[in-house]
Design a protein around this motif. Structure first.
Motif, PDB file in Angstrom:
ATOM      1  N   SER A 348       0.840  -1.208   0.000  1.00  0.00           N
ATOM      2  CA  SER A 348       0.000   0.000   0.000  1.00  0.00           C
ATOM      3  C   SER A 348       0.870   1.251   0.000  1.00  0.00           C
ATOM      4  O   SER A 348       0.558   2.232  -0.693  1.00  0.00           O
ATOM      5  CB  SER A 348      -0.924  -0.002   1.221  1.00  0.00           C
ATOM      6  N   TYR A 349       1.937   1.212   0.764  1.00  0.00           N
ATOM      7  CA  TYR A 349       2.824   2.365   0.828  1.00  0.00           C
ATOM      8  C   TYR A 349       3.483   2.610  -0.521  1.00  0.00           C
ATOM      9  O   TYR A 349       3.620   3.753  -0.972  1.00  0.00           O
ATOM     10  CB  TYR A 349       3.892   2.142   1.902  1.00  0.00           C
ATOM     11  N   ASN A 350       3.866   1.529  -1.187  1.00  0.00           N
ATOM     12  CA  ASN A 350       4.489   1.658  -2.504  1.00  0.00           C
ATOM     13  C   ASN A 350       3.515   2.233  -3.529  1.00  0.00           C
ATOM     14  O   ASN A 350       3.896   3.065  -4.363  1.00  0.00           O
ATOM     15  CB  ASN A 350       5.008   0.297  -2.966  1.00  0.00           C
ATOM     16  N   ILE A 351       2.277   1.821  -3.472  1.00  0.00           N
ATOM     17  CA  ILE A 351       1.269   2.360  -4.393  1.00  0.00           C
ATOM     18  C   ILE A 351       1.107   3.862  -4.188  1.00  0.00           C
ATOM     19  O   ILE A 351       0.992   4.637  -5.142  1.00  0.00           O
ATOM     20  CB  ILE A 351      -0.074   1.632  -4.191  1.00  0.00           C
ATOM     21  N   THR A 352       1.139   4.286  -2.931  1.00  0.00           N
ATOM     22  CA  THR A 352       0.923   5.700  -2.609  1.00  0.00           C
ATOM     23  C   THR A 352       2.156   6.553  -2.864  1.00  0.00           C
ATOM     24  O   THR A 352       2.061   7.658  -3.414  1.00  0.00           O
ATOM     25  CB  THR A 352       0.501   5.845  -1.133  1.00  0.00           C
ATOM     26  N   HIS A 353       3.334   6.045  -2.491  1.00  0.00           N
ATOM     27  CA  HIS A 353       4.550   6.859  -2.494  1.00  0.00           C
ATOM     28  C   HIS A 353       5.569   6.467  -3.555  1.00  0.00           C
ATOM     29  O   HIS A 353       6.578   7.164  -3.716  1.00  0.00           O
ATOM     30  CB  HIS A 353       5.224   6.786  -1.121  1.00  0.00           C
ATOM     31  N   GLY A 354       5.345   5.351  -4.231  1.00  0.00           N
ATOM     32  CA  GLY A 354       6.371   4.853  -5.133  1.00  0.00           C
ATOM     33  C   GLY A 354       7.478   4.169  -4.351  1.00  0.00           C
ATOM     34  O   GLY A 354       7.323   3.820  -3.177  1.00  0.00           O
ATOM     35  N   SER A 355       8.618   3.962  -4.978  1.00  0.00           N
ATOM     36  CA  SER A 355       9.754   3.339  -4.294  1.00  0.00           C
ATOM     37  C   SER A 355      10.236   4.262  -3.184  1.00  0.00           C
ATOM     38  O   SER A 355      10.627   5.399  -3.436  1.00  0.00           O
ATOM     39  CB  SER A 355      10.886   3.081  -5.291  1.00  0.00           C
ATOM     40  N   ALA A 356      10.208   3.766  -1.954  1.00  0.00           N
ATOM     41  CA  ALA A 356      10.493   4.650  -0.820  1.00  0.00           C
ATOM     42  C   ALA A 356      10.782   3.832   0.425  1.00  0.00           C
ATOM     43  O   ALA A 356      10.461   2.648   0.507  1.00  0.00           O
ATOM     44  CB  ALA A 356       9.306   5.585  -0.566  1.00  0.00           C
ATOM     45  N   VAL A 357      11.381   4.497   1.402  1.00  0.00           N
ATOM     46  CA  VAL A 357      11.537   3.900   2.729  1.00  0.00           C
ATOM     47  C   VAL A 357      10.170   3.896   3.395  1.00  0.00           C
ATOM     48  O   VAL A 357       9.574   4.955   3.619  1.00  0.00           O
ATOM     49  CB  VAL A 357      12.545   4.696   3.579  1.00  0.00           C
ATOM     50  N   CYS A 358       9.676   2.710   3.699  1.00  0.00           N
ATOM     51  CA  CYS A 358       8.348   2.601   4.309  1.00  0.00           C
ATOM     52  C   CYS A 358       8.413   2.367   5.811  1.00  0.00           C
ATOM     53  O   CYS A 358       7.415   2.539   6.509  1.00  0.00           O
ATOM     54  CB  CYS A 358       7.531   1.491   3.654  1.00  0.00           C
ATOM     55  N   ALA A 359       9.592   1.963   6.317  1.00  0.00           N
ATOM     56  CA  ALA A 359       9.692   1.674   7.750  1.00  0.00           C
ATOM     57  C   ALA A 359      11.139   1.770   8.207  1.00  0.00           C
ATOM     58  O   ALA A 359      12.078   1.519   7.445  1.00  0.00           O
ATOM     59  CB  ALA A 359       9.137   0.290   8.072  1.00  0.00           C
ATOM     60  N   ILE A 360      11.292   2.137   9.466  1.00  0.00           N
ATOM     61  CA  ILE A 360      12.588   2.157  10.133  1.00  0.00           C
ATOM     62  C   ILE A 360      12.456   1.316  11.392  1.00  0.00           C
ATOM     63  O   ILE A 360      11.531   1.517  12.189  1.00  0.00           O
ATOM     64  CB  ILE A 360      13.017   3.592  10.493  1.00  0.00           C
ATOM     65  N   GLY A 361      13.348   0.370  11.570  1.00  0.00           N
ATOM     66  CA  GLY A 361      13.366  -0.438  12.782  1.00  0.00           C
ATOM     67  C   GLY A 361      14.440   0.060  13.721  1.00  0.00           C
ATOM     68  O   GLY A 361      15.609   0.139  13.343  1.00  0.00           O
ATOM     69  N   LEU A 362      14.058   0.429  14.935  1.00  0.00           N
ATOM     70  CA  LEU A 362      15.007   0.938  15.918  1.00  0.00           C
ATOM     71  C   LEU A 362      15.206  -0.078  17.026  1.00  0.00           C
ATOM     72  O   LEU A 362      14.239  -0.626  17.565  1.00  0.00           O
ATOM     73  CB  LEU A 362      14.515   2.267  16.498  1.00  0.00           C
ATOM     74  N   ARG A 363      16.439  -0.317  17.357  1.00  0.00           N
ATOM     75  CA  ARG A 363      16.787  -1.190  18.474  1.00  0.00           C
ATOM     76  C   ARG A 363      16.804  -0.346  19.739  1.00  0.00           C
ATOM     77  O   ARG A 363      17.596   0.594  19.869  1.00  0.00           O
ATOM     78  CB  ARG A 363      18.143  -1.842  18.227  1.00  0.00           C
ATOM     79  N   VAL A 364      15.892  -0.636  20.665  1.00  0.00           N
ATOM     80  CA  VAL A 364      15.746   0.140  21.895  1.00  0.00           C
ATOM     81  C   VAL A 364      15.996  -0.762  23.094  1.00  0.00           C
ATOM     82  O   VAL A 364      16.093  -1.994  22.972  1.00  0.00           O
ATOM     83  CB  VAL A 364      14.353   0.792  21.986  1.00  0.00           C
ATOM     84  N   ASP A 365      16.080  -0.151  24.276  1.00  0.00           N
ATOM     85  CA  ASP A 365      16.345  -0.947  25.468  1.00  0.00           C
ATOM     86  C   ASP A 365      15.147  -1.791  25.875  1.00  0.00           C
ATOM     87  O   ASP A 365      15.310  -2.879  26.441  1.00  0.00           O
ATOM     88  CB  ASP A 365      16.791  -0.047  26.624  1.00  0.00           C
ATOM     89  N   ASP A 366      13.922  -1.330  25.575  1.00  0.00           N
ATOM     90  CA  ASP A 366      12.717  -2.075  25.948  1.00  0.00           C
ATOM     91  C   ASP A 366      11.624  -1.738  24.940  1.00  0.00           C
ATOM     92  O   ASP A 366      11.034  -0.652  25.000  1.00  0.00           O
ATOM     93  CB  ASP A 366      12.284  -1.701  27.369  1.00  0.00           C
ATOM     94  N   ALA A 367      11.351  -2.667  24.032  1.00  0.00           N
ATOM     95  CA  ALA A 367      10.397  -2.387  22.952  1.00  0.00           C
ATOM     96  C   ALA A 367       8.985  -2.211  23.482  1.00  0.00           C
ATOM     97  O   ALA A 367       8.250  -1.320  23.034  1.00  0.00           O
ATOM     98  CB  ALA A 367      10.445  -3.513  21.917  1.00  0.00           C
ATOM     99  N   ALA A 368       8.559  -3.048  24.417  1.00  0.00           N
ATOM    100  CA  ALA A 368       7.203  -2.945  24.954  1.00  0.00           C
ATOM    101  C   ALA A 368       7.005  -1.614  25.673  1.00  0.00           C
ATOM    102  O   ALA A 368       5.964  -0.960  25.527  1.00  0.00           O
ATOM    103  CB  ALA A 368       6.924  -4.112  25.902  1.00  0.00           C
ATOM    104  N   ALA A 369       8.006  -1.198  26.443  1.00  0.00           N
ATOM    105  CA  ALA A 369       7.905   0.083  27.147  1.00  0.00           C
ATOM    106  C   ALA A 369       7.879   1.247  26.161  1.00  0.00           C
ATOM    107  O   ALA A 369       7.166   2.241  26.377  1.00  0.00           O
ATOM    108  CB  ALA A 369       9.076   0.235  28.119  1.00  0.00           C
ATOM    109  N   ALA A 370       8.646   1.134  25.078  1.00  0.00           N
ATOM    110  CA  ALA A 370       8.643   2.192  24.062  1.00  0.00           C
ATOM    111  C   ALA A 370       7.261   2.351  23.453  1.00  0.00           C
ATOM    112  O   ALA A 370       6.779   3.471  23.247  1.00  0.00           O
ATOM    113  CB  ALA A 370       9.674   1.897  22.979  1.00  0.00           C
ATOM    114  N   LEU A 371       6.607   1.234  23.153  1.00  0.00           N
ATOM    115  CA  LEU A 371       5.261   1.301  22.593  1.00  0.00           C
ATOM    116  C   LEU A 371       4.281   1.876  23.605  1.00  0.00           C
ATOM    117  O   LEU A 371       3.421   2.692  23.255  1.00  0.00           O
ATOM    118  CB  LEU A 371       4.806  -0.084  22.146  1.00  0.00           C
ATOM    119  N   ASP A 372       4.401   1.475  24.876  1.00  0.00           N
ATOM    120  CA  ASP A 372       3.516   2.015  25.910  1.00  0.00           C
ATOM    121  C   ASP A 372       3.663   3.531  26.006  1.00  0.00           C
ATOM    122  O   ASP A 372       2.669   4.265  26.070  1.00  0.00           O
ATOM    123  CB  ASP A 372       3.831   1.387  27.268  1.00  0.00           C
TER     124      ASP A 372
END
Length: 629
Positions: A348-372
């Motif tokens: 869906s992102y490619n259809i809307t934006h063309g070839s592009a960065v659609c996501a960035i994955g960040l390594r954090v100390d606590d993923a669940a806490a980051a989402l909270d």
């Protein structure tokens, strides 16, 4: 504290403002007089509209040029006040904000101001109302909160109190110590705003450049500490005048406002270790350990030449997804993901934006806490169907509808490559790229403060001073958020000119997003030689640049010749050095940068005009050549 926001903070019609304020989670609103005057309805209609959205009107403002007026102007000012009280009665509002006088005919003297405030307070009291007095930073006679408090104290009436406005106090650099001595029940309203440090008159600064807490440079934490010393727990409202906000989306600005208050009060709670009524517990800001991956959304046609370029850059194909058309490319500590799926978010992102960065994955100390924390800051979580053997990776919406994923070393998320990818190994020898140095995102100028707050409130990062970058098509505003150890560096770029490279990217990519990614190398000259041997074409740098470099530095001629031969840009800050090289643009919008840092903390801003001009010239030449075919 009883948090609120003033309608003047937002663009749009009054009904749109109220709806956005309510949807952002506010319960209280300050009504700015201009919003009432431009509304096609009666004050009673506005009262019903406010009630229908679940809000309450805490203040009607402003009431200007009152205290210290000579007769007959004093009498007319009191008559105006009675009319305001009539309006407030219809609105169901009991607090009138009175600004200190700026009229050249006004007369000074604290006793004179106190007498006028007492008279106004008595009239308000008879109608079950109150007045709150504020010292404008540019007030003619009263421009200091200490003088405003003294006038309120001498007025000695229960219906008159003080307004403390962080901008008016901090812009003038007024000592905060006197706030400690003000009884909290005499502070009727606190208005809070941040702002960048600017050298201009207070009025222009206030009317155009105020911002939400966390978006500027004023010492708001010190202001909050002084306020906390009084035990204040009353009305606490945002009042911001900002040209960027006027061009922004009303609902997003309202959400940013609420996010900024949560972030501000969370910092206060962390310093005092005391609970704040109405503020839920927040996990600490996420500590970023590095960029785990960058994901590109592409169709098969675009993926083929892009992956050839990755091979030329020294990446190797390291894994294939167990069930999806997704490939992992690696070099050093860099993971790039090419997603060619025909359904799902990336498609869906490619259809809307063309070839592009659609996501960035960040390594954090606590993923669940980051989402909270993200959700408590009103960031938008993202979930999609998870297939057999796949992990559910926490994510929130990022710039331009992209995603930011959180992974951590303490859970299975740290094994995502082992769990979701089958290992393969194909590619040329590495070219010396070690890690992601920084990610540059282009956005609308009106979005910059929003995303600055997004990153600053969610992650353990600081912001650099905003810089002006000269593009052949106009001026680009640039600001960086970065972690203390440099594991996360995000450059935010925006321009009000539609002819800059940053703005053209928005048009080409159908919205905001990642425009370039910088990789780090320990030996840029050696890396570039390998890239060129692999057939990678780099952005050509004008000969004049190296002539100037030779004239203004003491670099050895053979080193400058090496830079010239490899199209490397150079900057120095004291003993620290920075080397840069750029790929050609991909689909005329995205490009890679390779950098070498030798103790250097910046981003080579001095070279940005040279790079932008070279990219613009190359793009124009290609367009001209295309027209000749």
């Amino acid at each position: 504290m009883k948090t609120a926001i003033a309608t003047v903070c937002l663009s749009g019609t009054l009904d749109a403002k109220l709806e956005a304020i309510a949807q952002a989670g506010f319960k209280r609103v300050e009504l700015f007089e201009n919003d009432l005057l431009s509304f096609n309805g009666s004050p009673a209609d506005v009262r019903r509209m406010i009630a229908d959205t679940g809000l309450s009107c805490i203040t009607f403002q402003p009431f200007r040029d009152f205290e210290g007026m000579p007769d007959p102007k004093r009498g007319r000012a009191l008559a105006r006040a009675e009319r305001k009280f009539d309006v407030m009665e219809a609105l169901g509002c009991d607090l009138l904000l009175v600004c200190s006088n700026v009229d050249p005919d006004s007369q000074g003297g604290i006793d004179r101001a106190a007498a006028d405030l007492r008279e106004l307070a008595e009239r308000a009291h008879r109608r079950g109302m109150r007045v709150a007095f504020e010292a404008l930073a540019w007030g003619r006679h009263i421009n200091d909160y200490r003088d405003a408090w003294e006038a309120v104290r001498r007025a000695d009436h229960p219906a008159v109190g003080l307004v403390l406005d962080s901008f008016h106090i901090l812009a003038r650099g007024t000592d905060l110590a006197a706030i400690h001595a003000i009884p909290r029940d005499r502070i009727f309203l606190v208005q809070v705003a941040d702002a960048p440090r600017l050298d201009m008159d207070y009025l222009s600064w206030s009317r155009h450049f105020r911002s939400f807490p966390g978006q500027g440079d004023l010492p708001l934490d010190a202001f909050m500490d002084a306020l906390d010393a009084t035990g204040f727990d009353g009305l606490f409202s945002l009042e911001v005048f900002n040209d960027q906000f006027r061009g922004g989306l009303t609902r997003q600005v309202a959400i940013d406002g609420h996010r900024s208050l949560v972030y501000l009060l969370d910092r206060l709670r962390n310093r005092t270790h005391r609970p704040i009524a109405g503020l839920p517990p927040l996990p600490p800001r996420a500590r970023c350990l590095g960029v785990e991956f960058i994901e590109f959304a592409m169709d098969d046609h675009a993926a083929l030449p892009f992956e050839r370029m990755l091979l030329g850059l020294g990446f190797r194909r390291a894994g294939e997804h167990i069930s999806k058309a997704v490939t992992r490319w690696c070099q050093g500590n860099i993971n790039l993901v090419v997603n060619r799926e025909k359904e799902g978010f990336a498609h869906s992102y490619n259809i809307t934006h063309g070839s592009a960065v659609c996501a960035i994955g960040l390594r954090v100390d606590d993923a669940a806490a980051a989402l909270d924390r993200a959700q408590l800051l009103f960031d938008t979580p993202f979930r999609q169907a998870v297939g057999p053997g796949e992990l559910e990776i926490p994510a929130v919406r990022g710039l331009g509808g992209s995603l930011i994923y959180f992974v951590d070393p303490k859970s299975d998320l740290g094994r995502v490559w082992d769990i979701e990818f089958r290992p393969v190994s194909a590619g040329a020898p590495e070219a010396g790229l070690k890690s992601v140095d920084h990610i540059a995102q282009s956005m609308l100028h009106s979005e910059m403060l929003s995303w600055l707050l997004f990153y600053s409130s969610l992650f353990d990062v600081s912001k650099t001073a905003e810089q002006d970058v000269l593009d052949p098509g106009g001026l680009v505003k640039s600001q960086v958020v970065q972690s203390p150890d440099g594991n996360l560096r995000v450059v935010l770029n925006g321009s009000q000119s539609n002819r800059t490279q940053s703005s053209r990217f928005l048009s080409e990519a159908f919205g905001s997003g990642v425009q370039h990614i910088a990789f780090a190398s320990d030996d840029l000259v050696a890396t570039v030689k390998r890239l060129q041997a692999n057939g990678v074409k780099l952005l050509p740098v004008p000969e004049n640049y190296y002539d100037d470099l030779e004239a203004k530095t003491d670099l050895a001629p053979e080193l400058i010749n090496a830079f010239r031969a490899n199209n490397i840009l150079y900057d120095r800050d004291g003993n620290a050095e920075y080397l840069q090289a750029y790929s050609l643009t991909i689909e005329d919008r995205f490009f890679f940068e390779i950098v070498e840092r030798r103790g250097y903390q910046g981003y080579g801003a001095v070279n940005a005009p040279v790079r932008l001009a070279a990219q613009t010239r190359l793009s124009s030449d290609e367009s001209w050549a295309g027209s000749r075919l």
